[in-house]
Design a protein around this motif. Structure first.
Motif, short mmCIF file in Angstrom:
data_model
loop_
_atom_site.label_atom_id
_atom_site.label_comp_id
_atom_site.label_asym_id
_atom_site.label_seq_id
_atom_site.Cartn_x
_atom_site.Cartn_y
_atom_site.Cartn_z
N PHE A 182 25.62 8.39 -5.03
CA PHE A 182 25.59 6.67 -5.47
C PHE A 182 24.52 6.90 -6.71
N LEU A 183 23.24 7.36 -6.30
CA LEU A 183 22.24 7.51 -7.27
C LEU A 183 22.64 8.06 -8.87
N SER A 184 23.43 9.23 -8.53
CA SER A 184 23.90 9.91 -9.77
C SER A 184 24.60 8.93 -10.43
N ILE A 185 25.54 8.17 -9.81
CA ILE A 185 26.69 7.16 -10.77
C ILE A 185 25.80 5.99 -11.46
N LEU A 186 24.73 5.76 -10.79
CA LEU A 186 23.89 4.56 -11.12
C LEU A 186 23.01 4.79 -12.27
N VAL A 187 22.73 6.13 -12.33
CA VAL A 187 21.80 6.71 -13.57
C VAL A 187 22.76 6.76 -14.79
N LEU A 188 23.76 7.03 -14.63
CA LEU A 188 24.88 7.27 -15.93
C LEU A 188 24.88 6.25 -16.85
N PRO A 189 24.75 4.97 -16.71
CA PRO A 189 24.70 3.99 -17.59
C PRO A 189 23.32 4.05 -18.62
N LEU A 190 22.34 4.48 -18.01
CA LEU A 190 21.02 4.58 -18.48
C LEU A 190 21.06 5.78 -19.68
N LEU A 191 22.07 6.76 -19.41
CA LEU A 191 22.14 8.13 -20.15
C LEU A 191 23.15 7.83 -21.35
N ILE A 192 24.21 6.90 -20.98
CA ILE A 192 25.42 6.84 -21.98
C ILE A 192 25.35 5.37 -22.63
N GLY A 193 24.55 4.34 -22.09
CA GLY A 193 24.82 3.16 -22.59
C GLY A 193 24.72 2.96 -24.01
N SER A 194 23.77 3.57 -24.86
CA SER A 194 23.88 3.50 -26.31
C SER A 194 25.03 4.03 -27.29
N SER A 195 26.21 4.81 -26.28
CA SER A 195 27.21 5.32 -26.74
C SER A 195 28.32 4.36 -26.76
N LEU A 196 28.22 3.29 -25.69
CA LEU A 196 29.13 2.41 -25.56
C LEU A 196 29.45 1.46 -26.76
N SER A 197 30.37 0.87 -26.76
CA SER A 197 30.86 0.04 -27.78
C SER A 197 29.89 -1.26 -27.89
N LEU A 198 29.52 -2.05 -26.83
CA LEU A 198 28.72 -3.00 -26.53
C LEU A 198 29.28 -4.24 -27.61
N SER A 199 30.48 -4.25 -27.92
CA SER A 199 30.87 -5.42 -28.76
C SER A 199 32.71 -5.38 -28.44
N GLN A 200 33.01 -6.42 -28.59
CA GLN A 200 34.35 -6.97 -28.25
C GLN A 200 35.22 -6.48 -29.67
N ALA A 201 36.31 -6.38 -29.25
CA ALA A 201 37.38 -5.77 -30.45
C ALA A 201 37.35 -7.14 -31.55
N ASN A 202 37.19 -6.71 -32.86
CA ASN A 202 37.31 -7.57 -34.23
C ASN A 202 36.17 -8.44 -33.82
N GLU A 203 35.09 -8.30 -33.26
CA GLU A 203 33.85 -9.14 -33.49
C GLU A 203 33.37 -9.44 -34.60
N VAL A 204 33.50 -8.49 -35.39
CA VAL A 204 32.73 -8.54 -36.81
C VAL A 204 33.56 -9.68 -37.72
N GLN A 205 34.73 -9.46 -37.59
CA GLN A 205 35.76 -10.05 -38.23
C GLN A 205 35.66 -11.57 -37.75
N ARG A 206 35.46 -11.76 -36.65
CA ARG A 206 35.42 -13.32 -36.12
C ARG A 206 34.45 -14.18 -36.60
N TYR A 207 33.36 -13.32 -37.11
CA TYR A 207 32.06 -13.97 -37.62
C TYR A 207 32.14 -13.90 -39.18
N MET A 208 33.02 -13.32 -39.87
CA MET A 208 32.90 -13.32 -41.23
C MET A 208 33.06 -14.61 -41.74
N GLY A 209 33.90 -15.21 -41.21
CA GLY A 209 34.14 -16.69 -41.84
C GLY A 209 32.70 -17.33 -41.83
N GLN A 210 32.17 -17.37 -40.78
CA GLN A 210 30.80 -18.42 -40.68
C GLN A 210 29.77 -17.64 -41.49
N TYR A 211 29.49 -16.19 -41.44
CA TYR A 211 28.33 -15.69 -41.67
C TYR A 211 28.59 -14.61 -42.86
#
Length: 504
Positions: free
Chosen positions: A179-208
């Motif tokens: 369990f502890l090994s699994i819980l540590v995993l997000p700390l190791l790989i968190g920065s490599s995750l997308s951390l954004s939704q699909a087409n999120e940039v395109q959604r904000y293009m019209g406004q920003y």
């Protein structure tokens, strides 16, 4: 004019697979069950972190999962899951434990919806009434229930098992270490995750514009911080919980003390999450009612009309807004269980640009008894009479002079059996609902147009009863502008003889 491709199946039952599975959980989001804000939490939250100072104190879109939005945390509780696994491994031979495990796996797979469509479709297509439900992720409530029961088995196992037994100790060490090994995993790989939704940039293009990418990058930094903080929180609670179990196993604590400590930790974990989630969500009901539904000058102007009518809110508010339903009988509004008939009209026929410069289908609005029209732009049409405006909200009010009454007699009818073809026909420029009724099937008896002196007037309107006073020497079609839902409907003449009800 083309129709919404998701709404082109004729005579479809239920809500349709695409719509029913719109809020499906993705496999990656199972992390949220043990790390409450792995995917940022709810759709928007106030950011109080330090990684992005320019966003501190602002409400930002924190959620970056696969669903279009979410208003809840699916967190079960790390200690409950830990205890549930102990219960499964120590009591696996018991039929009820096996049944609970099977039910848990079944619910998890069902929550995937469109992400495991072949599995979901089996029930959607063949299980009676299942196609009436939507939001697959809501079945995770069942997972909460089964995990709590399995956790109770885990607690019971800690009380009943000889914790000095080497095999028992080995099992507990393996569970805790894994369990502890699994819980540590997000700390190791968190920065490599997308951390954004699909087409999120395109959604904000019209406004920003070009700043959209920069803004999403800031959101990603904030979401990474939230993920890491939530992971550390979960690890901390797990260390305390596993520490209590190991202390009992080593003889440092009595079993009873360990169980009490685990229960307190579970309550503290759930309590803190709930308190954090509920913060800022309470408000004075009267103030909230005034703020959301406060009456303005245009509302008062419409309410002077005491006849029976509906209003059309601004187009973007038709499918979801409740404000206009609060004050009037409304063509739009929100319901979690949408009738396909009105949903098809709202999505395919009402917001339909016309050759006369309107952004909506005026004949269909008239057919639905839409007498007053609220719009966020000025309209110019011979059938629309300006009534007033609110400059502060850029809101304009018009009275529809072409509106059809709630009940009217028609001269002609046309049978169109195909659903998409009916919807397409109503988008024609020559569609005249006051003269022509579109039917799905032929009437059981011959009908003609009304005589020249025919009338139809509603003399009583209640939620469950409608009385129409008619005068007509011919057998004609009387059209009622009500959403077709014939369960329990009856139509009778004054002498008690029953009339045929046709979907129109």
């Amino acid at each position: 004019v083309s129709l919404n491709p998701q709404e082109t199946k004729a005579d479809r039952k239920g809500v349709g697979l695409d719509y029913a599975t719109n809020r499906s959980y993705s496999p990656e989001e199972f992390w949220n069950l043990i790390i409450p804000r792995f995917h940022g939490g709810t759709s928007t939250e106030v950011y109080n972190g330090d990684a992005v100072p320019q966003l501190t104190g602002q409400r930002i879109p924190t959620y970056w999962g696969d669903m279009p939005f979410t208003q809840s945390l699916e967190y079960i509780g790390i200690i409950l899951v830990y205890l549930a696994l102990i219960g499964v491994l120590f009591r696996w031979r018991e039929p009820l434990v096996k049944s609970l495990v099977f039910l848990t796996i079944f619910a998890l797979l069902m929550s995937l919806g469109k992400h495991f469509e072949s599995f979901y479709r089996l029930f959607f297509n063949y299980l009676p009434f299942f196609d009436k439900f939507r939001v697959p992720m809501m079945i995770l409530t069942l997972v909460d229930f089964t995990v709590i029961l399995l956790a109770a088995y885990g607690l019971d196992s800690l009380l009943r098992t000889d914790l000095s037994n080497k095999n028992a100790q080995k099992t507990l060490y393996i569970i805790s270490g894994s369990f502890l090994s699994i819980l540590v995993l997000p700390l190791l790989i968190g920065s490599s995750l997308s951390l954004s939704q699909a087409n999120e940039v395109q959604r904000y293009m019209g406004q920003y514009g070009q700043r959209a990418q920069e803004l999403v990058d800031l959101f990603r930094m904030a979401r990474l911080e939230i993920l890491q903080a939530s992971t550390l929180r979960t690890i901390l609670f797990f260390i305390f919980g596993a520490g209590l179990v190991i202390s009992a196993m080593r003889g440092w604590l009595k079993k009873g003390t360990t169980v009490v400590g685990l229960v307190i930790l579970i309550g503290l974990d759930a309590g803190l999450i709930s308190t954090d989630y509920l913060e800022g969500r309470f408000s004075d009901p009267l103030q909230e009612e005034t703020r959301t539904y406060g009456e303005n000058n245009l509302d008062r102007m419409v309410k002077q009309d005491k006849s029976l009518y509906r209003v059309l809110p601004p187009l973007r508010l038709i499918p979801s807004n409740s404000r206009y339903t609060y004050h009037f009988q409304n063509i739009g509004g929100y319901s979690a269980a949408k009738l396909q008939t009105i949903k098809d009209l709202i999505e395919n026929n009402i917001p339909r640009p016309s050759a006369k410069g309107l952004s909506f289908n005026l004949p269909v609005v008239s057919m639905l008894n839409g007498k007053y029209i609220f719009a966020n732009q000025q309209l110019s049409h011979p059938s629309l009479k300006p009534m007033g405006q609110l400059e502060s909200q850029r809101l304009f009010l018009y009275r529809n002079e072409a509106v059809l009454p709630r009940a009217f007699l028609v001269s002609n009818y046309k049978v169109i059996t195909d659903g998409p073809e009916r919807l397409t026909y109503m988008n024609r420029s020559d569609f005249a609902p006051g003269d022509l009724a579109l039917l799905e099937k032929e009437p059981s008896s011959a009908v003609t147009g009304p005589d020249s002196m025919a009338t139809a007037e509603i003399t009583l309107f209640e939620p469950d009863k409608l009385v129409v006073e008619t005068s007509n020497s011919k057998t004609s079609l009387l059209v009622l502008s009500e959403v077709y839902y014939p369960k329990g409907w009856t139509a009778k003449l004054a002498d008690g003889s029953e009339l045929e009800i046709l979907k129109t």
